[in-house]
Design an enzyme around this catalytic site. Structure first.
Site, PDB file in Angstrom:
ATOM      1  N   ASN A   1      51.734  40.309  49.357  1.00 21.87           N
ATOM      2  CA  ASN A   1      51.911  41.763  49.400  1.00 21.87           C
ATOM      3  C   ASN A   1      50.626  42.481  49.824  1.00 21.87           C
ATOM      4  OD1 ASN A   1      50.269  41.510  47.192  1.00 21.87           O
ATOM      5  ND2 ASN A   1      51.700  42.393  45.712  1.00 21.87           N
TER       6      ASN A   1
ATOM      7  N   HIS B   1      47.541  42.011  48.509  1.00 17.67           N
ATOM      8  CA  HIS B   1      46.518  42.241  47.491  1.00 17.67           C
ATOM      9  C   HIS B   1      45.264  41.392  47.751  1.00 17.67           C
ATOM     10  CE1 HIS B   1      48.344  38.914  44.779  1.00 17.67           C
ATOM     11  NE2 HIS B   1      47.103  38.527  44.981  1.00 17.67           N
TER      12      HIS B   1
ATOM     13  N   GLU C   1      46.376  45.308  43.468  1.00 11.43           N
ATOM     14  CA  GLU C   1      47.754  45.277  43.941  1.00 11.43           C
ATOM     15  C   GLU C   1      48.087  46.572  44.688  1.00 11.43           C
ATOM     16  OE1 GLU C   1      49.530  42.648  43.752  1.00 11.43           O
ATOM     17  OE2 GLU C   1      49.764  41.832  41.729  1.00 11.43           O
TER      18      GLU C   1
HETATM   19  C1  GLP Z   1      45.995  35.423  43.447  1.00 13.08           C
HETATM   20  C2  GLP Z   1      44.491  35.779  43.341  1.00 13.08           C
HETATM   21  C3  GLP Z   1      43.947  36.207  44.666  1.00 13.08           C
HETATM   22  C4  GLP Z   1      44.437  35.226  45.710  1.00 13.08           C
HETATM   23  C5  GLP Z   1      45.902  35.411  45.925  1.00 13.08           C
HETATM   24  C6  GLP Z   1      46.541  34.410  46.875  1.00 13.08           C
HETATM   25  O1  GLP Z   1      46.807  36.247  42.721  1.00 13.08           O
HETATM   26  N1  GLP Z   1      44.174  36.774  42.375  1.00 13.08           N
HETATM   27  O2  GLP Z   1      42.528  36.257  44.599  1.00 13.08           O
HETATM   28  O3  GLP Z   1      43.787  35.474  46.930  1.00 13.08           O
HETATM   29  O4  GLP Z   1      46.603  35.482  44.711  1.00 13.08           O
HETATM   30  O5  GLP Z   1      46.750  33.180  46.270  1.00 13.08           O
HETATM   31  P1  GLP Z   1      47.125  31.872  47.061  1.00 13.08           P
HETATM   32  O6  GLP Z   1      45.897  31.489  47.815  1.00 13.08           O
HETATM   33  O7  GLP Z   1      47.476  30.884  46.003  1.00 13.08           O
HETATM   34  O8  GLP Z   1      48.241  32.217  47.964  1.00 13.08           O
END
Ligand code: GLP
Length: 248
Positions: A139, A141, A146
């Site tokens: 999304n 973030h 968020e």
């Molecule tokens: C999490 C973390 C982020 C991360 C994101 C993507 O919620 N707080 O810092 O970049 O989600 O995660 P992933 O790399 O597992 O897709």
């Protein structure tokens, strides 16, 4: 306006090697580097590669300071799902960052307001972040900033969106649906704010896989909007995107 530098590689293994090479080179150039580092699935390969470079080429992490982007509220550092445990597992156990330079918000702090102020003060005392490495949520973030009407600039306590919670804790989703959870854990987290992130001198954002493609497009080809927190990176003068072809 300076466009982000884009490095597009074939697949996630190459993304990990590229990202690790950038971080490793930064440490060799500036041995007292201050890093902000992410968690999640995306950077796991980068950490593996950084550990390999440390072992095989002797990159010295002894002067490096690390601030984590985020940590879950109410979760002990030795909890297996804490980001503190993640960092131990993927990096700190394997390289020589002195424990006194390993910073992460304390999930068990008594007073969250004091904890966020402490964390911001520690970043400042370290001289600010030289290099921040980020992942991105589907999304848009970054950290746990968020999509919202308004964003908070400094380190703060954030509430995860339903989408993020379900993505990060797929194994809890069923238990929640079946009403087996009295309270939902991991719904809140400490996160560096978009302001603390934008103050980093250089930002590297990593993304791999087709499920990140829409977020990358909205963040870097659309307008700057708090509804896509990563789009605020368009305001930063030095951003490097390291993407695999599926995400680019
Ligand atoms: C999490 C973390 C982020 C991360 C994101 C993507 O919620 N707080 O810092 O970049 O989600 O995660 P992933 O790399 O597992 O897709």
């Amino acid at each position: 306006m300076r466009q982000p530098e884009r490095v597009v590689v074939a697949e996630s293994g190459a993304m990990a090697r590229e990202a690790a090479a950038l971080v490793d080179r930064a440490i060799r150039t500036q041995p007292d580097l201050v890093l902000a580092l992410p968690t999640g699935n995306t950077p796991v390969g980068m950490y593996t590669e950084l550990v390999r470079l440390h072992r095989e080429t002797g990159t010295d992490w002894g002067g490096v300071t690390v601030f984590n982007l985020d940590e879950y509220l109410g979760v002990a550092p030795d909890h297996p799902e804490s980001y503190a445990a993640y960092m131990q597992q993927h990096l700190y156990r394997h390289v020589n960052v002195p424990p006194s330079r390993q910073h992460i918000p304390n999930g068990l702090a008594d007073d969250p307001d004091r904890e966020v102020a402490r964390y911001e003060a520690a970043i400042e005392a370290a001289g600010g972040v030289d290099l921040a490495v980020l992942g991105i949520g589907t999304n848009g973030h970054i950290g746990f900033n968020e999509p919202a009407q308004e964003l908070i600039a400094p380190t703060h306590v954030a509430t995860l969106t339903e989408e993020t919670w379900q993505r990060n804790f797929p194994h809890l989703v069923e238990a929640h649906r079946a009403d087996q959870l009295s309270a939902r854990p991991f719904r809140q987290a400490y996160t560096m704010g978009v302001g603390s992130i934008l103050q980093a001198r250089h930002i590297i954002l990593l993304a791999s896989g087709s499920d990140k493609r829409a977020a990358i497009a909205r963040a870097f080809q659309g307008p700057v909007t708090t509804q896509v927190p990563a789009s605020l990176l368009q305001l930063h003068p030095r951003v490097t995107l390291v993407l695999d072809e599926a995400a680019a």
